[in-house]
Enzyme design. Structure first.
Site, PDB file in Angstrom:
ATOM      1  N   ILE A  12      -0.237   7.097   7.780  1.00 18.45           N
ATOM      2  CA  ILE A  12      -0.286   6.396   9.071  1.00 18.45           C
ATOM      3  C   ILE A  12      -0.965   7.277  10.121  1.00 18.45           C
ATOM      4  CG2 ILE A  12       1.094   5.280  10.878  1.00 18.45           C
ATOM      5  CD1 ILE A  12       3.282   4.811   8.729  1.00 18.45           C
ATOM      6  N   ASP A  33      -0.934  19.443  11.226  1.00 22.97           N
ATOM      7  CA  ASP A  33      -0.422  18.981   9.936  1.00 22.97           C
ATOM      8  C   ASP A  33      -0.301  20.182   8.993  1.00 22.97           C
ATOM      9  OD1 ASP A  33      -0.589  15.883   8.446  1.00 22.97           O
ATOM     10  OD2 ASP A  33      -0.358  17.679   7.202  1.00 22.97           O
ATOM     11  N   ALA A  83       6.419  14.077   8.788  1.00 21.90           N
ATOM     12  CA  ALA A  83       7.732  13.879   8.165  1.00 21.90           C
ATOM     13  C   ALA A  83       7.595  13.942   6.655  1.00 21.90           C
ATOM     14  CB  ALA A  83       8.304  12.509   8.564  1.00 21.90           C
ATOM     15  N   GLU A  84       8.709  14.198   6.014  1.00 23.96           N
ATOM     16  CA  GLU A  84       8.831  13.860   4.599  1.00 23.96           C
ATOM     17  C   GLU A  84       9.169  12.380   4.601  1.00 23.96           C
ATOM     18  OE1 GLU A  84       8.257  15.525   1.901  1.00 23.96           O
ATOM     19  OE2 GLU A  84       7.884  17.459   2.812  1.00 23.96           O
ATOM     20  N   THR A 130      11.384   4.622  11.639  1.00 23.81           N
ATOM     21  CA  THR A 130      11.362   3.591  10.600  1.00 23.81           C
ATOM     22  C   THR A 130      12.491   2.581  10.799  1.00 23.81           C
ATOM     23  OG1 THR A 130      11.811   3.277   8.240  1.00 23.81           O
ATOM     24  CG2 THR A 130      12.666   5.277   9.199  1.00 23.81           C
ATOM     25  N   ASP A 131      12.312   1.383  10.249  1.00 24.36           N
ATOM     26  CA  ASP A 131      13.389   0.390  10.290  1.00 24.36           C
ATOM     27  C   ASP A 131      14.536   0.772   9.339  1.00 24.36           C
ATOM     28  OD1 ASP A 131      12.133  -0.100   7.852  1.00 24.36           O
ATOM     29  OD2 ASP A 131      11.942  -2.267   8.135  1.00 24.36           O
ATOM     30  N   GLU A 132      14.288   1.767   8.455  1.00 21.72           N
ATOM     31  CA  GLU A 132      15.311   2.109   7.458  1.00 21.72           C
ATOM     32  C   GLU A 132      16.551   2.732   8.095  1.00 21.72           C
ATOM     33  OE1 GLU A 132      13.769   3.737   3.786  1.00 21.72           O
ATOM     34  OE2 GLU A 132      11.826   2.806   4.137  1.00 21.72           O
ATOM     35  N   TYR A 155      16.546  10.149   3.283  1.00 22.37           N
ATOM     36  CA  TYR A 155      15.372   9.943   4.145  1.00 22.37           C
ATOM     37  C   TYR A 155      15.774   9.238   5.431  1.00 22.37           C
ATOM     38  CZ  TYR A 155      11.278   7.526   6.077  1.00 22.37           C
ATOM     39  OH  TYR A 155      10.323   7.025   6.938  1.00 22.37           O
ATOM     40  N   LYS A 159      15.805  10.530   9.390  1.00 25.18           N
ATOM     41  CA  LYS A 159      15.042   9.881  10.464  1.00 25.18           C
ATOM     42  C   LYS A 159      16.000   9.413  11.566  1.00 25.18           C
ATOM     43  CE  LYS A 159      11.175   9.100  10.701  1.00 25.18           C
ATOM     44  NZ  LYS A 159      10.019   9.901  11.198  1.00 25.18           N
ATOM     45  N   LYS A 194       4.222   5.442  -3.161  1.00 25.05           N
ATOM     46  CA  LYS A 194       4.841   4.253  -2.574  1.00 25.05           C
ATOM     47  C   LYS A 194       4.420   3.036  -3.392  1.00 25.05           C
ATOM     48  CE  LYS A 194       6.398   6.757   0.899  1.00 25.05           C
ATOM     49  NZ  LYS A 194       5.547   7.307   1.917  1.00 25.05           N
ATOM     50  N   TYR A 346       9.841   9.057 -13.324  1.00 24.83           N
ATOM     51  CA  TYR A 346       9.751   7.842 -14.153  1.00 24.83           C
ATOM     52  C   TYR A 346       9.990   8.052 -15.640  1.00 24.83           C
ATOM     53  CZ  TYR A 346       7.994   5.720  -9.875  1.00 24.83           C
ATOM     54  OH  TYR A 346       7.873   5.251  -8.588  1.00 24.83           O
TER      55      TYR A 346
HETATM   56  P1  NAD Z   1       2.984  10.573   4.860  1.00 22.96           P
HETATM   57  O1  NAD Z   1       3.978  11.176   3.921  1.00 22.96           O
HETATM   58  O2  NAD Z   1       1.804   9.851   4.317  1.00 22.96           O
HETATM   59  O3  NAD Z   1       2.410  11.706   5.833  1.00 22.96           O
HETATM   60  C1  NAD Z   1       3.220  12.686   6.411  1.00 22.96           C
HETATM   61  C2  NAD Z   1       2.303  13.779   6.964  1.00 22.96           C
HETATM   62  O4  NAD Z   1       3.139  14.775   7.573  1.00 22.96           O
HETATM   63  C3  NAD Z   1       1.461  14.480   5.899  1.00 22.96           C
HETATM   64  O5  NAD Z   1       0.135  14.626   6.338  1.00 22.96           O
HETATM   65  C4  NAD Z   1       2.133  15.839   5.744  1.00 22.96           C
HETATM   66  O6  NAD Z   1       1.236  16.874   5.380  1.00 22.96           O
HETATM   67  C5  NAD Z   1       2.697  16.058   7.152  1.00 22.96           C
HETATM   68  N1  NAD Z   1       3.863  16.953   7.141  1.00 22.96           N
HETATM   69  C6  NAD Z   1       4.948  16.891   6.329  1.00 22.96           C
HETATM   70  N2  NAD Z   1       5.782  17.904   6.595  1.00 22.96           N
HETATM   71  C7  NAD Z   1       5.225  18.616   7.613  1.00 22.96           C
HETATM   72  C8  NAD Z   1       5.616  19.771   8.344  1.00 22.96           C
HETATM   73  N3  NAD Z   1       6.752  20.413   8.070  1.00 22.96           N
HETATM   74  N4  NAD Z   1       4.806  20.225   9.333  1.00 22.96           N
HETATM   75  C9  NAD Z   1       3.645  19.571   9.631  1.00 22.96           C
HETATM   76  N5  NAD Z   1       3.213  18.486   8.949  1.00 22.96           N
HETATM   77  C10 NAD Z   1       3.989  18.010   7.965  1.00 22.96           C
HETATM   78  O7  NAD Z   1       3.842   9.652   5.826  1.00 22.96           O
HETATM   79  P2  NAD Z   1       3.476   8.259   6.497  1.00 22.96           P
HETATM   80  O8  NAD Z   1       3.810   7.175   5.562  1.00 22.96           O
HETATM   81  O9  NAD Z   1       2.130   8.350   7.087  1.00 22.96           O
HETATM   82  O10 NAD Z   1       4.568   8.236   7.664  1.00 22.96           O
HETATM   83  C11 NAD Z   1       4.291   8.823   8.923  1.00 22.96           C
HETATM   84  C12 NAD Z   1       5.494   8.629   9.836  1.00 22.96           C
HETATM   85  O11 NAD Z   1       5.763   7.245   9.982  1.00 22.96           O
HETATM   86  C13 NAD Z   1       6.785   9.262   9.314  1.00 22.96           C
HETATM   87  O12 NAD Z   1       7.479   9.816  10.395  1.00 22.96           O
HETATM   88  C14 NAD Z   1       7.543   8.096   8.711  1.00 22.96           C
HETATM   89  O13 NAD Z   1       8.930   8.323   8.774  1.00 22.96           O
HETATM   90  C15 NAD Z   1       7.114   6.965   9.631  1.00 22.96           C
HETATM   91  N6  NAD Z   1       7.115   5.622   9.026  1.00 22.96           N
HETATM   92  C16 NAD Z   1       6.485   5.378   7.835  1.00 22.96           C
HETATM   93  C17 NAD Z   1       6.473   4.092   7.307  1.00 22.96           C
HETATM   94  C18 NAD Z   1       5.746   3.762   6.006  1.00 22.96           C
HETATM   95  O14 NAD Z   1       5.842   2.620   5.529  1.00 22.96           O
HETATM   96  N7  NAD Z   1       5.000   4.668   5.422  1.00 22.96           N
HETATM   97  C19 NAD Z   1       7.114   3.055   7.993  1.00 22.96           C
HETATM   98  C20 NAD Z   1       7.749   3.346   9.201  1.00 22.96           C
HETATM   99  C21 NAD Z   1       7.733   4.627   9.714  1.00 22.96           C
HETATM  100  P1  TYD Z   2       8.649   2.216  -1.270  1.00 22.85           P
HETATM  101  O1  TYD Z   2       7.196   1.920  -1.241  1.00 22.85           O
HETATM  102  O2  TYD Z   2       9.110   3.499  -1.883  1.00 22.85           O
HETATM  103  O3  TYD Z   2       9.167   2.076   0.229  1.00 22.85           O
HETATM  104  P2  TYD Z   2      10.690   2.053   0.810  1.00 22.85           P
HETATM  105  O4  TYD Z   2      11.620   2.581  -0.206  1.00 22.85           O
HETATM  106  O5  TYD Z   2      10.561   2.971   1.971  1.00 22.85           O
HETATM  107  O6  TYD Z   2      10.947   0.632   1.181  1.00 22.85           O
HETATM  108  O7  TYD Z   2       9.394   1.037  -2.037  1.00 22.85           O
HETATM  109  C1  TYD Z   2       9.251  -0.317  -1.635  1.00 22.85           C
HETATM  110  C2  TYD Z   2      10.162  -1.147  -2.517  1.00 22.85           C
HETATM  111  O8  TYD Z   2       9.669  -1.092  -3.859  1.00 22.85           O
HETATM  112  C3  TYD Z   2      11.600  -0.613  -2.584  1.00 22.85           C
HETATM  113  O9  TYD Z   2      12.497  -1.720  -2.670  1.00 22.85           O
HETATM  114  C4  TYD Z   2      11.636   0.179  -3.871  1.00 22.85           C
HETATM  115  C5  TYD Z   2      10.641  -0.552  -4.765  1.00 22.85           C
HETATM  116  N1  TYD Z   2       9.927   0.301  -5.745  1.00 22.85           N
HETATM  117  C6  TYD Z   2       9.926  -0.065  -7.100  1.00 22.85           C
HETATM  118  O10 TYD Z   2      10.501  -1.098  -7.503  1.00 22.85           O
HETATM  119  N2  TYD Z   2       9.276   0.746  -7.987  1.00 22.85           N
HETATM  120  C7  TYD Z   2       8.645   1.889  -7.596  1.00 22.85           C
HETATM  121  O11 TYD Z   2       8.072   2.616  -8.472  1.00 22.85           O
HETATM  122  C8  TYD Z   2       8.625   2.235  -6.208  1.00 22.85           C
HETATM  123  C9  TYD Z   2       7.941   3.470  -5.724  1.00 22.85           C
HETATM  124  C10 TYD Z   2       9.291   1.396  -5.320  1.00 22.85           C
END
Ligand code: NAD
Ligand code: TYD
Length: 347
Positions: A12, A33, A83-84, A130-132, A155, A159, A194, A346
């Protein structure tokens, strides 16, 4: 204005960095980053030479480094995405999530507070969440900004904790902040751990598609560019100390989503209808798996005029095309560490 965007080399973050660098030539954008497994500078190749962009490699948990960075550049605002971010990894290694998501956020909050505590005017700490954090819904209902926090995974607990600290800094030190809580994103540059990119990659390679449990889990999906636009709006127009929910008005049961993905992949790869669906394999469920997430995004819609710009079918179509046209990217991120992660998760 100088803005620090953390996590800008991730999924993102890279879309947010690009949007800000291109739309606001008068802002200077610093992208901080650590380049963990999820960070990739390839995601930003097209803008790396822009004069209003600077990349800084560094870890948000390194307090001395962060304090010096803030002292040096005097960031007016922070947009915090680092974030992780993967639930399955948080189940295997929760402490890593506390370190980055909680302690890292605290270190940024402190650095920002200490820099501006005498005058917070025109300063903003924007925390991306996140909504989680709201936990799991039953078959009905939606998460609103006033839904109680009830996180179930390490996770989401990390958050939720970071959200609370941001809010607490607002109350205690009167530090200006906004938080947004978004649903599941998808789109180009998402790391293939993901659901959507993992399954695209497995279909390309004719590998099993590991559906957790019975596949009847529901998520609300938003195209990543629409999230970046929402972040831009909240940053510029969001009210101080408010929270905004961002969602796609787009709920899918995992199994229905996977079937749609299979259908589109067969077409694009010119494989006989039904080939990809045959790869679906039901596997052991994720522990503590949240049944359903669904966002009520009417606040951001009414107050800031935001709404998603693409349908899910369009967004998914564009996403698949991007992965098929960028097999080098996919290949580079799935070699090395990814293989051992995949084995552990897996096998
Ligand atoms: P991502 O895992 O793709 O990217 C995370 C980035 O943070 C990476 O570039 C990583 O190198 C960097 N990072 C991790 N640990 C770090 C540290 N200690 N210091 C500096 N940089 C560090 O994550 P994303 O999916 O892009 O999510 C970004 C943000 O959005 C997160 O805060 C996540 O909680 C939030 N978010 C994600 C989703 C989603 O669907 N992916 C939805 C809602 C909110
Ligand atoms: P994910 O992309 O990990 O996002 P989140 O857990 O943050 O919602 O997973 C999306 C949905 O898909 C979640 O219900 C878990 C499921 N999922 C699988 O069924 N198999 C997989 O290998 C993964 C990664 C996710």
């Amino acid at each position: 204005m100088t803005i620090l965007i953390t996590g800008g080399a991730g999924f993102i973050g890279s879309h947010v960095v690009r949007l800000f660098v291109e739309a606001y030539p008068n802002y200077h954008i610093f992208n901080l980053d650590a380049l963990t497994y999820a960070g990739n500078l390839e995601n930003l190749k097209d803008i790396e030479e822009q004069p209003n962009y600077t990349f800084v490699k560094g870890d948000i948990t390194d307090e001395t480094f962060i304090n010096k960075l803030f002292e040096k550049h005097k960031f007016d605002s922070v947009i915090h995405l680092a974030a992780e971010s993967h639930v399955d990894r948080s189940i295997k290694d929760p402490l890593a999530f506390v370190k980055t998501n909680v302690i890292g956020t605290m270190i940024l909050l402190n650095a920002f507070k200490n820099l501006w505590k005498d005058n917070f005017q025109n300063k903003l700490f924007y925390h991306i969440s996140t909504d989680e954090v709201y936990g799991s819904l039953g078959q009905t209902g939606l998460f609103t900004e006033t839904t109680s926090y009830d996180p179930n995974s390490p996770y989401s607990a990390s958050k939720a904790s970071s959200d609370h600290f941001v809010r607490a800094y607002g109350e205690t030190y009167d530090m200006p902040y906004v938080i947004s809580n978004c649903s599941n994103n998808y789109g180009q540059n998402q790391f293939p751990e993901k659901l959507i990119p993992l399954f695209i990659n497995n279909i390309i390679n004719n590998k099993p598609l590991p559906v957790y449990g019975d596949g009847n889990y529901t998520r609300d999906w938003l195209y990543v560019n629409d999230h970046a636009v929402a972040i831009d709006l909240v940053f510029h127009k969001g009210k101080n100390k408010e929270t905004y929910n961002i969602g796609g008005f787009n709920e899918w049961k995992n199994i229905d989503l996977v079937k749609l993905l299979c259908e589109q992949m067969d077409e694009k790869l010119s494989r006989p209808k039904g080939s990809s669906e045959k790869l679906i394999t039901y596997v052991k469920d994720r522990p503590g798996h949240d049944l359903r997430y669904a966002i009520d995004a009417s606040k951001i819609n009414k107050e800031l005029g935001w709404q998603p710009s693409v349908t899910f079918e369009e967004g998914l179509n564009k996403t698949i095309d991007w992965y098929l046209n960028n097999e080098n990217w996919l290949h580079s991120v799935t070699s090395g560490e990814y293989q051992s992660y995949y084995e552990k998760q897996y096998s």
